[in-house]
Design an enzyme around this catalytic site. Structure first.
Site, mmCIF file in Angstrom:
data_model
loop_
_atom_site.group_PDB
_atom_site.id
_atom_site.type_symbol
_atom_site.label_atom_id
_atom_site.label_comp_id
_atom_site.label_asym_id
_atom_site.label_seq_id
_atom_site.Cartn_x
_atom_site.Cartn_y
_atom_site.Cartn_z
ATOM 1 C CB SER A 48 37.950 62.519 47.272
ATOM 2 O OG SER A 48 39.236 63.071 47.115
ATOM 3 C CB THR A 49 36.841 65.973 51.118
ATOM 4 O OG1 THR A 49 37.279 64.694 51.563
ATOM 5 C CG2 THR A 49 35.350 66.055 51.319
ATOM 6 C CG ASN A 90 40.200 64.123 44.265
ATOM 7 O OD1 ASN A 90 39.248 63.439 43.887
ATOM 8 N ND2 ASN A 90 41.405 63.582 44.470
ATOM 9 C CD1 TRP A 91 37.444 69.800 47.919
ATOM 10 C CD2 TRP A 91 37.531 71.051 46.070
ATOM 11 N NE1 TRP A 91 36.166 69.896 47.418
ATOM 12 C CE2 TRP A 91 36.194 70.671 46.284
ATOM 13 C CE3 TRP A 91 37.827 71.848 44.948
ATOM 14 C CZ2 TRP A 91 35.154 71.046 45.427
ATOM 15 C CZ3 TRP A 91 36.798 72.227 44.099
ATOM 16 C CH2 TRP A 91 35.480 71.825 44.343
ATOM 17 C CG HIS A 128 41.428 63.531 35.041
ATOM 18 N ND1 HIS A 128 41.411 62.493 35.951
ATOM 19 C CD2 HIS A 128 42.314 64.429 35.533
ATOM 20 C CE1 HIS A 128 42.261 62.759 36.944
ATOM 21 N NE2 HIS A 128 42.828 63.924 36.712
ATOM 22 N NE ARG A 180 47.474 64.239 37.796
ATOM 23 C CZ ARG A 180 47.415 63.045 38.393
ATOM 24 N NH1 ARG A 180 48.418 62.219 38.306
ATOM 25 N NH2 ARG A 180 46.355 62.715 39.104
ATOM 26 N NE ARG A 187 44.146 64.403 42.644
ATOM 27 C CZ ARG A 187 44.069 63.299 41.952
ATOM 28 N NH1 ARG A 187 43.927 63.347 40.645
ATOM 29 N NH2 ARG A 187 44.132 62.133 42.540
ATOM 30 C CG ASP A 213 43.270 55.522 41.840
ATOM 31 O OD1 ASP A 213 43.552 56.652 41.402
ATOM 32 O OD2 ASP A 213 43.972 54.932 42.681
ATOM 33 N N GLY A 214 43.438 55.841 38.660
ATOM 34 C CA GLY A 214 44.472 55.485 37.681
ATOM 35 C C GLY A 214 44.525 56.373 36.450
ATOM 36 N N GLY A 270 45.645 59.455 36.061
ATOM 37 C CA GLY A 270 46.909 60.179 35.932
ATOM 38 C C GLY A 270 48.043 59.262 35.518
HETATM 39 C C1 FPP Z 1 41.491 59.262 39.922
HETATM 40 O O1 FPP Z 1 42.588 59.183 39.056
HETATM 41 C C2 FPP Z 1 40.387 59.941 39.312
HETATM 42 C C3 FPP Z 1 39.877 61.118 39.726
HETATM 43 C C4 FPP Z 1 40.403 61.864 40.872
HETATM 44 C C5 FPP Z 1 38.769 61.750 39.039
HETATM 45 C C6 FPP Z 1 37.810 60.870 38.309
HETATM 46 C C7 FPP Z 1 37.120 61.698 37.324
HETATM 47 C C8 FPP Z 1 36.746 61.337 36.082
HETATM 48 C C9 FPP Z 1 36.850 59.982 35.558
HETATM 49 C C10 FPP Z 1 36.188 62.345 35.136
HETATM 50 C C11 FPP Z 1 35.025 63.176 35.585
HETATM 51 C C12 FPP Z 1 33.903 62.406 36.137
HETATM 52 C C13 FPP Z 1 32.645 62.328 35.636
HETATM 53 C C14 FPP Z 1 31.610 61.573 36.400
HETATM 54 C C15 FPP Z 1 32.227 62.915 34.362
HETATM 55 P P1 FPP Z 1 43.955 59.819 39.557
HETATM 56 O O2 FPP Z 1 44.075 61.150 38.923
HETATM 57 O O3 FPP Z 1 44.013 59.803 41.031
HETATM 58 O O4 FPP Z 1 44.965 58.813 38.942
HETATM 59 P P2 FPP Z 1 46.405 58.466 39.511
HETATM 60 O O5 FPP Z 1 46.202 57.773 40.833
HETATM 61 O O6 FPP Z 1 46.924 57.547 38.465
HETATM 62 O O7 FPP Z 1 47.159 59.738 39.621
#
Ligand code: FPP
Length: 248
Positions: free
Chosen positions: A66-67, A69-70, A38, A34, A72, A21-22, A24
């Site tokens: 995650s389920t 995350n769709w 990633h 954002r 977003r 996490d983190g 973004g």
């Molecule tokens: C959470 O950060 C992260 C994700 C929802 C996606 C994680 C994906 C990757 C690291 C890249 C793709 C993965 C692979 C295995 C190649 P957030 O966007 O929720 O951050 P925030 O809480 O700061 O908004």
């Protein structure tokens, strides 16, 4: 007992699961979009896979999508899918060379067809590898996983193949996406939040949980090593008393 400062190689967690996490928020701190977070997060994935292997971890589960995350924005979902596809295509040769087996948990039917195709190919080409398991949670939700397990068990009971009294922990384990995997010993969440967010709800029952403020794009070998050192300083009692644990 003072906290050990270096890793004890005889006490490495078999299975480490990570909520990455983190991305973004980290990107925002850098005044970048954002997706940049990633992208740099993928570099952390590469480094943590390497470190986990070096340290002797057997299984690494990463919560990549995650389920929830769709929900977003479409461009972020598309960007994440693109990064995933790219990662799988780029890393396949390294996985083969390093005897990494790729597996996944989640409802992968929901993934775009091209991503699913690359994923299925990588899983099948690495299926015989035995040094390390990289398990990606994709379109994964712990409650959805439990629902599909319970439905499977209910069908077996309805058909007469199973009686209700035969339902036990092992049977439930065997109906989860993780049927082939040990439970996680250590669950790490980066990014400063302290919740499970629907991740491995059944499997994490006895996992040591480690929360860190480090944002995923900055979570690298040193931070990972620190998490393992902290894990090694904890006592896992599985419901027993300290005295019982000490006497073996
Ligand atoms: C959470 O950060 C992260 C994700 C929802 C996606 C994680 C994906 C990757 C690291 C890249 C793709 C993965 C692979 C295995 C190649 P957030 O966007 O929720 O951050 P925030 O809480 O700061 O908004």
């Amino acid at each position: 007992m003072p906290e050990p400062q270096s890793i004890d190689p005889s006490h490495i967690p078999h299975h480490v699961a990570i909520i990455m996490d983190g991305n973004g928020r980290w990107a925002k701190q850098q005044n970048r979009p954002r997706l940049y977070g990633h992208k740099v997060g993928v570099e952390s994935v590469q480094e943590i896979v390497e470190s986990a292997m070096e340290l002797g971890v057997d299984v690494l589960t990463l919560y990549a999508f995650s389920t929830e995350n769709w929900k977003r924005p479409e461009d972020e979902v598309g960007g994440l899918m693109g990064l995933l596809k790219n990662y799988l295509q780029k890393e396949l040769s390294r996985m083969l060379k390093n005897r990494i087996r790729l597996t996944c948990i989640g409802d992968i039917q929901k993934l775009p067809a091209d991503v699913r195709q690359v994923l299925e190919q990588a899983m099948s080409e690495t299926a015989q590898n035995d040094k390390f398991i990289l398990n990606l949670a994709l379109s994964y939700g712990g409650r959805a996983e439990l629902i599909q397990a319970i439905r499977g068990i209910a069908r077996e009971v309805a058909s007469g193949a199973l009686t209700a009294s035969e339902i036990d922990e092992e049977l439930i384990d065997n109906h989860l996406y993780t049927a082939e995997l040990p439970d996680p010993d250590l669950l790490i969440r980066t990014g400063g939040e302290a919740r499970l967010s629907n991740f491995l709800l059944w499997q994490a029952s006895y996992a040591e949980i480690y929360f860190t403020d480090v944002m995923w794009p900055e979570f690298r070998k040193e931070a990972f090593t620190q998490a393992i050192i902290e894990y090694q300083g904890r006592e896992r009692r599985f419901g027993r008393t300290s005295a019982q644990v000490e006497s073996g």
